[in-house]
Design a protein around this motif. Sequence first.
Motif, PDB file in Angstrom:
ATOM      1  N   ILE A   5       0.844  -1.185   0.000  1.00  0.00           N
ATOM      2  CA  ILE A   5       0.000   0.000   0.000  1.00  0.00           C
ATOM      3  C   ILE A   5       0.882   1.238   0.000  1.00  0.00           C
ATOM      4  O   ILE A   5       1.889   1.310   0.730  1.00  0.00           O
ATOM      5  CB  ILE A   5      -0.986   0.012   1.195  1.00  0.00           C
ATOM      6  CG1 ILE A   5      -1.940   1.195   1.083  1.00  0.00           C
ATOM      7  CG2 ILE A   5      -0.284  -0.022   2.528  1.00  0.00           C
ATOM      8  CD1 ILE A   5      -3.192   1.037   1.900  1.00  0.00           C
ATOM      9  N   TYR A   6       0.512   2.189  -0.852  1.00  0.00           N
ATOM     10  CA  TYR A   6       1.291   3.409  -1.049  1.00  0.00           C
ATOM     11  C   TYR A   6       0.447   4.595  -0.595  1.00  0.00           C
ATOM     12  O   TYR A   6      -0.751   4.672  -0.879  1.00  0.00           O
ATOM     13  CB  TYR A   6       1.665   3.568  -2.525  1.00  0.00           C
ATOM     14  CG  TYR A   6       2.396   2.362  -3.074  1.00  0.00           C
ATOM     15  CD1 TYR A   6       3.783   2.271  -2.968  1.00  0.00           C
ATOM     16  CD2 TYR A   6       1.703   1.319  -3.669  1.00  0.00           C
ATOM     17  CE1 TYR A   6       4.458   1.161  -3.463  1.00  0.00           C
ATOM     18  CE2 TYR A   6       2.367   0.205  -4.163  1.00  0.00           C
ATOM     19  CZ  TYR A   6       3.741   0.123  -4.053  1.00  0.00           C
ATOM     20  OH  TYR A   6       4.416  -0.980  -4.528  1.00  0.00           O
ATOM     21  N   ALA A   7       1.094   5.531   0.093  1.00  0.00           N
ATOM     22  CA  ALA A   7       0.384   6.698   0.606  1.00  0.00           C
ATOM     23  C   ALA A   7       1.318   7.900   0.565  1.00  0.00           C
ATOM     24  O   ALA A   7       2.528   7.779   0.336  1.00  0.00           O
ATOM     25  CB  ALA A   7      -0.104   6.443   2.039  1.00  0.00           C
ATOM     26  N   SER A   8       0.757   9.074   0.809  1.00  0.00           N
ATOM     27  CA  SER A   8       1.555  10.311   0.821  1.00  0.00           C
ATOM     28  C   SER A   8       1.076  11.183   1.966  1.00  0.00           C
ATOM     29  O   SER A   8       0.036  10.927   2.582  1.00  0.00           O
ATOM     30  CB  SER A   8       1.440  11.044  -0.521  1.00  0.00           C
ATOM     31  OG  SER A   8       0.090  11.223  -0.878  1.00  0.00           O
ATOM     32  N   ALA A   9       1.846  12.237   2.249  1.00  0.00           N
ATOM     33  CA  ALA A   9       1.627  12.975   3.489  1.00  0.00           C
ATOM     34  C   ALA A   9       1.886  14.467   3.299  1.00  0.00           C
ATOM     35  O   ALA A   9       2.489  14.887   2.302  1.00  0.00           O
ATOM     36  CB  ALA A   9       2.550  12.412   4.575  1.00  0.00           C
ATOM     37  N   PRO A  10       1.460  15.287   4.278  1.00  0.00           N
ATOM     38  CA  PRO A  10       1.638  16.744   4.173  1.00  0.00           C
ATOM     39  C   PRO A  10       3.081  17.215   4.126  1.00  0.00           C
ATOM     40  O   PRO A  10       3.338  18.348   3.709  1.00  0.00           O
ATOM     41  CB  PRO A  10       0.945  17.268   5.442  1.00  0.00           C
ATOM     42  CG  PRO A  10      -0.052  16.229   5.796  1.00  0.00           C
ATOM     43  CD  PRO A  10       0.598  14.927   5.434  1.00  0.00           C
ATOM     44  N   ASN A  11       4.038  16.391   4.540  1.00  0.00           N
ATOM     45  CA  ASN A  11       5.444  16.808   4.432  1.00  0.00           C
ATOM     46  C   ASN A  11       5.989  16.606   3.019  1.00  0.00           C
ATOM     47  O   ASN A  11       7.177  16.820   2.775  1.00  0.00           O
ATOM     48  CB  ASN A  11       6.309  16.071   5.453  1.00  0.00           C
ATOM     49  CG  ASN A  11       6.382  14.563   5.216  1.00  0.00           C
ATOM     50  OD1 ASN A  11       5.763  14.041   4.278  1.00  0.00           O
ATOM     51  ND2 ASN A  11       7.119  13.860   6.063  1.00  0.00           N
ATOM     52  N   GLY A  12       5.138  16.182   2.094  1.00  0.00           N
ATOM     53  CA  GLY A  12       5.549  16.009   0.708  1.00  0.00           C
ATOM     54  C   GLY A  12       6.071  14.638   0.374  1.00  0.00           C
ATOM     55  O   GLY A  12       6.412  14.368  -0.784  1.00  0.00           O
ATOM     56  N   SER A  13       6.128  13.751   1.341  1.00  0.00           N
ATOM     57  CA  SER A  13       6.700  12.431   1.096  1.00  0.00           C
ATOM     58  C   SER A  13       5.674  11.474   0.513  1.00  0.00           C
ATOM     59  O   SER A  13       4.464  11.635   0.660  1.00  0.00           O
ATOM     60  CB  SER A  13       7.251  11.846   2.407  1.00  0.00           C
ATOM     61  OG  SER A  13       6.185  11.559   3.313  1.00  0.00           O
ATOM     62  N   VAL A  14       6.217  10.443  -0.154  1.00  0.00           N
ATOM     63  CA  VAL A  14       5.443   9.281  -0.584  1.00  0.00           C
ATOM     64  C   VAL A  14       6.080   8.071   0.087  1.00  0.00           C
ATOM     65  O   VAL A  14       7.310   7.967   0.134  1.00  0.00           O
ATOM     66  CB  VAL A  14       5.461   9.117  -2.116  1.00  0.00           C
ATOM     67  CG1 VAL A  14       4.643   7.901  -2.537  1.00  0.00           C
ATOM     68  CG2 VAL A  14       4.940  10.373  -2.796  1.00  0.00           C
ATOM     69  N   PHE A  15       5.253   7.156   0.617  1.00  0.00           N
ATOM     70  CA  PHE A  15       5.844   6.015   1.321  1.00  0.00           C
ATOM     71  C   PHE A  15       5.050   4.749   1.007  1.00  0.00           C
ATOM     72  O   PHE A  15       3.905   4.799   0.534  1.00  0.00           O
ATOM     73  CB  PHE A  15       5.910   6.267   2.835  1.00  0.00           C
ATOM     74  CG  PHE A  15       4.583   6.532   3.503  1.00  0.00           C
ATOM     75  CD1 PHE A  15       3.855   5.503   4.097  1.00  0.00           C
ATOM     76  CD2 PHE A  15       4.062   7.817   3.548  1.00  0.00           C
ATOM     77  CE1 PHE A  15       2.642   5.755   4.717  1.00  0.00           C
ATOM     78  CE2 PHE A  15       2.850   8.081   4.171  1.00  0.00           C
ATOM     79  CZ  PHE A  15       2.135   7.042   4.757  1.00  0.00           C
TER      80      PHE A  15
END
Length: 698
Positions: free
Chosen positions: A678-688
């Motif tokens: 599962i791939y997600a992203s966040a307010p700090n600009g990262s994708v993980f």
Amino acid sequence: MAPQRNAGAGAEAELPEYAGHYRLESCLGSGGMGVVHLARSTSGMKLAVKVVHAEFARDREFRGRFRQEIAAARKVSGAFTASVVDADPDAERPWMATLFIPGPTLSDQVKRNGAMTPEQLRRLMAGLAEALRDIHRVGVVHRDLKPSNVLLAEDGPKVIDFGISRPKDSELRTETGKLIGTPPFMAPEQFRRPREVGPAADIFALGSVMVHAATGRGPFDSDSPYVVAYQVVHDEPDLTGVPENLAPLIVRCLAKEPEDRPTPDELMRELRSVAASYDTQAFIPAQRTSEEPGAPRVPAEKPETRRRRGRLRGRRAALTAAVLALVVGGAFTAVRMAGDEPAPAGNGTGKTSAGFSKWETASVSGSATVPQCSYGAGKLLCAQSGVVFALDPLDGRVLWRHAVAGTRVGPPAVTGGLVQPWLDLSRSLKALDPATGKPKWQRDVPPYSGLTYAGGSLLLTRTDGAVSGVDGATGAPLWSHHVPGHELPYFASFPGDPLAYAISRSPDDATTRVTAVEPDTGDVRWDALLDGALKPVGTADGSVCFVALGKVYEDATSVVRYSPDTKESVRVKLPVPVQQPEGTVRGDVVYLLGNGGSLVAVDMDARRQRWSTETGVTRGSTPVTDERHVFFTALDGRLLALDARDGRLAGQTPPRLGSKPDQVAARLPDPVIVGGHIYASAPNGSVFAVSARNPSNW
């Protein structure tokens, strides 16, 4: 003269040749309530005559509202409105005649010629402020100020259409549970407290109109009116492209609380203090010349504009009590890219020789804005404001990136084998090679109000309600026509479903028309008129699932499944309404995540709610599911997993806050499930990326 045909709402076979003793010469436009004609008085004076549709002429309440419109228009007749010459609200077909004002509407002007210059914007704002001063002085609140209700005459803007205005001494009041207005230009109180709307709502609308005139879009922009309503109430406005010296005034106009907005007199005083003086040219903006066909609608954003916008967005974080419980997230800001650049060395972490392991890639743009991602062509495809990029799903390496214009961010799609960036609603489309990120085709298109990817096609809903299909592989036009039964539809499409669904609600929200369309041909597969105000959330086994929404806050009250093969509707009432939900469908179960954190699972075969839980998340993304878990992202960048069987928390990642944790994103990123990851992203600009199978190890 032969009677004229009416192609608008409430169409009749024939329209009258006269209204009173005024001969109707030609149709100027048609709307939901009536048709406006060009006419002449006996002396030859040009008039605009509004004739009510026959179906409304038979409605006693509507006649009362039309009398109110006439009374309001007569009260405010002056330098900045169209003066009422004559009217007959008691005629068989009620009508009202005003002076004809030559000149385009602001809406048409911006569509044809793009954003106004700073000089023109100052003149427009001053004229509208003065118009609102005169309107409010006589005790009238317009309540529907928008670009199509502003005429650009030689001597300044004119405010028209007082159809839903409210004189303070009128006996007619907003009905309980009914919202009146146009969502992109409505003030927060028009959604929250519609019976308490006052003059400050017109000031908020003025601010939205000015952003539209300066940029070609609104300060709150989405294909969905429901998303726009949420943004108006909760989110900060996007002022990208607004001139520096007008932006502070517009920010004040767009304050969430009515008492924080300036009065028209205060606006006029502030505008007089603006350093640049007004020019003396005609008010109507110059037309584009034939030598500049490619002139952009919105000027390129300057670095100082980006810095200013960041400062302005930091001034306010007006949120409801629910959002204040957890004010976290990241604001969308523009990203400056100097064109296409070679992909940098991979910055993903966590890859092992044994294969996939969790990884995190820092912001590709270097800015803390939330990426929106999807999967296609064997790559994780993401977009941040101003850039589209591809990541290796195994380790998070950046494979390529491509700069794009605009700030409206959505996940890219792979349609026709090419990457389709989710661009601003502009006049051009672009498709990229999924292997390199290089453009494969680019095509100019007429202005459109909606964009949907379905099958191998792009569906554009034009501003006149017609829908056009574009081949995703080549950019070539495939078809163009109105979808029967829809004046201005919005489309929904879902992964794995080859059809697109045109959705329109009736004016009173009593019914919703759903039409299944073949994206590549425009052919109608089936059509249904369903009860209630419905929002589609997904499809399964040929059936379409919806949530039925309440009329005031549009909370979900039940879940509906429609099966076109049998024409059967199954409706499951929710024990407790779910606040402004996002939903997904897997098999027979519909999962709904509401604002405030409630998550419910509804079994459509068993016709009951299977379980309900409170996640403690103030606001979440659209949920996604596999056979074991329900996943969604939160404002603070967490990815959460709940057990699909009973709703218990199975795992969550740490928060990934951005540099401005007091601001929230307009759109939260949906997680992406591919092959057990599962791939997600966040307010700090990262994708993980993490394993979807073992959330307890996150």
